[in-house]
Design an enzyme around this catalytic site. Structure first.
Site, PDB file in Angstrom:
ATOM      1  N   SER A  26       0.866  -1.186   0.000  1.00  0.00           N
ATOM      2  CA  SER A  26       0.000   0.000   0.000  1.00  0.00           C
ATOM      3  C   SER A  26       0.900   1.232   0.000  1.00  0.00           C
ATOM      4  O   SER A  26       2.123   1.133   0.199  1.00  0.00           O
ATOM      5  CB  SER A  26      -0.865  -0.011   1.256  1.00  0.00           C
ATOM      6  OG  SER A  26      -0.022   0.077   2.387  1.00  0.00           O
ATOM      7  N   THR A  29       2.909   1.357   3.175  1.00  0.00           N
ATOM      8  CA  THR A  29       3.983   0.369   3.291  1.00  0.00           C
ATOM      9  C   THR A  29       5.143   0.703   2.350  1.00  0.00           C
ATOM     10  O   THR A  29       6.312   0.574   2.724  1.00  0.00           O
ATOM     11  CB  THR A  29       3.441  -1.048   2.999  1.00  0.00           C
ATOM     12  OG1 THR A  29       2.370  -1.299   3.902  1.00  0.00           O
ATOM     13  CG2 THR A  29       4.514  -2.103   3.195  1.00  0.00           C
ATOM     14  N   GLU A 177      -5.300 -15.338   2.923  1.00  0.00           N
ATOM     15  CA  GLU A 177      -4.089 -15.074   3.713  1.00  0.00           C
ATOM     16  C   GLU A 177      -4.408 -14.739   5.166  1.00  0.00           C
ATOM     17  O   GLU A 177      -4.624 -13.581   5.513  1.00  0.00           O
ATOM     18  CB  GLU A 177      -3.273 -13.925   3.085  1.00  0.00           C
ATOM     19  CG  GLU A 177      -1.994 -13.633   3.878  1.00  0.00           C
ATOM     20  CD  GLU A 177      -1.144 -12.517   3.297  1.00  0.00           C
ATOM     21  OE1 GLU A 177      -1.548 -11.879   2.311  1.00  0.00           O
ATOM     22  OE2 GLU A 177      -0.054 -12.282   3.846  1.00  0.00           O
ATOM     23  N   LYS A 219      -2.383 -18.745   1.657  1.00  0.00           N
ATOM     24  CA  LYS A 219      -1.115 -18.032   1.896  1.00  0.00           C
ATOM     25  C   LYS A 219      -0.926 -17.891   3.400  1.00  0.00           C
ATOM     26  O   LYS A 219      -1.408 -16.934   4.014  1.00  0.00           O
ATOM     27  CB  LYS A 219      -1.146 -16.659   1.213  1.00  0.00           C
ATOM     28  CG  LYS A 219       0.083 -15.796   1.496  1.00  0.00           C
ATOM     29  CD  LYS A 219       0.192 -14.637   0.523  1.00  0.00           C
ATOM     30  CE  LYS A 219       1.316 -13.692   0.915  1.00  0.00           C
ATOM     31  NZ  LYS A 219       1.657 -12.738  -0.133  1.00  0.00           N
ATOM     32  N   GLY A 263       8.760 -11.286   7.607  1.00  0.00           N
ATOM     33  CA  GLY A 263       9.840 -10.710   8.390  1.00  0.00           C
ATOM     34  C   GLY A 263      11.046 -11.622   8.516  1.00  0.00           C
ATOM     35  O   GLY A 263      12.051 -11.256   9.138  1.00  0.00           O
TER      36      GLY A 263
END
Ligand code: 13P
Length: 337
Positions: A26, A29, A177, A219, A263
């Site tokens: 987005s 982000t 997800e 996901k 991450g």
């Protein structure tokens, strides 16, 4: 709904040795990512960055699909070719993020519910007309003392199932997800418990909504200790816990499971995928749908400069190739070079 179209798109997204690039950051982000290279997050810089990634020669050998953000699906190369046409011309399937981010879950401090149900059917039809053949909706489940609550799991599962049913009605393959975050200091066993409960609820909701399992992809996060946990497990231990969890919760009719990286470092995300695939044969095809783990090195190498386009592309292509090997269980540390 055209079941044949849905199933064949889902299978194409997990073709052998291929996975998905999540380039659907987005505006907020992408600003965080550009802050890391001290680049202003203008719409034009976002477009230049995506043009760098999407014009990488050879990426299509390892990348089956790319997830776009609403602004990006409307953009074109400097030369005027629409990104959707550019990707399709390489045999890469364009996809679209359709959740509208997260909102606080009322009465449940620290917990989130994903937004985006308003006008969803209409938006999906528009995206299909623009060339999108799959979509993504991300639900966020945090782990902390007393968290996640039962409501957080059930409300997010319901929203995911409603989204998936809307996608299939518009002949768009839903990527479902539910992301259990790896931000905390919890160990791998707690992640396994929460991921197991999350997936149970998600597949129960998908069943209630009549979602066709053969025409969707899952996901998920890997089952992994929180980033702040003192004990970090081996790739083998992560693979074992992840597979135990999925065998208990994910129906074999689902054609593919494409991980988020969440991450993990780039090499860790590759090594863990490889360890999971190597334990096969499995009922599902495993692959990647990585954002940061495909882009982190590339964005640094590019650094916002036109003269670095080839460098940024080389780093992205290398990561795509490494993850393509991992999706076949054929990655080695030596292949990293
Ligand atoms: P990461 O691989 O960076 O977690 O992003 C994948 C994604 O699409 C999250 O929604």
């Amino acid at each position: 709904m055209n079941p044949h179209e849905l199933d064949s798109t889902a299978r194409a997204l997990v073709a052998p040795g291929k996975g998905i690039l999540a380039a659907d950051e987005s505006a907020g982000t992408i600003k965080k990512r550009f802050d890391g290279i001290k680049l202003e997050a203008t719409e034009e810089n976002g477009r230049r960055y995506r043009e760098m990634l999407f014009t990488t020669a050879g990426a299509a050998e390892h990348v089956s699909g790319v997830i776009l953000f609403d602004a990006t699906i409307r953009q074109s190369t400097k030369g005027g070719q629409r990104f959707t046409d550019l990707l399709a011309s390489q045999g890469i399937i364009p996809g679209i993020k359709v959740d509208a981010g997260t909102m606080p879950l009322p009465g449940h401090p620290g917990e989130l519910i994903s937004a985006g149900a308003d006008g969803l059917r209409k938006r999906l039809a528009e995206y299909y007309a623009m060339g999108a053949r799959f979509a993504k909706w991300r639900a966020v489940i945090d782990i902390a003392p007393g968290i996640p609550s039962a409501l957080c799991l059930s409300a997010n599962a319901e929203a995911l199932a409603h989204y998936a049913a809307c996608c299939q009605a518009e002949n768009i393959v839903p990527i479902v997800e539910p992301e259990v975050l790896m931000d905390g200091d919890h160990g791998i066993a707690r992640c396994e418990d929460v991921t197991t409960e999350t997936l149970h609820q998600v597949f129960a909701a998908l069943y209630r909504y009549g979602v066709r399992l053969e025409g969707m992809l899952l996901k998920p996060n890997m089952v992994i200790a929180g980033a702040k946990c003192a004990t970090q497990d081996s790739a083998d231990a992560i693979a074992e816990a992840t597979l135990r969890c999925f065998k208990r919760t994910v129906p074999a009719a689902v054609p593919g499971i494409v991980f988020l990286s969440g991450g993990q470092s780039e090499v860790q995300a590759t090594a863990n995928l490889d360890a999971i695939v190597r334990r096969g044969p499995h009922p599902w095809t495993f692959s990647f749908s990585y954002g940061r783990a495909l882009q982190a090195g590339s964005i640094k190498a590019w650094a916002g400069l036109d003269e670095n386009v080839a460098k940024g592309q080389a780093v992205y292509l290398h990561r795509a190739r490494m993850n393509g090997l991992a999706a076949k269980g054929a990655w080695t540390q030596a292949a990293e070079g």
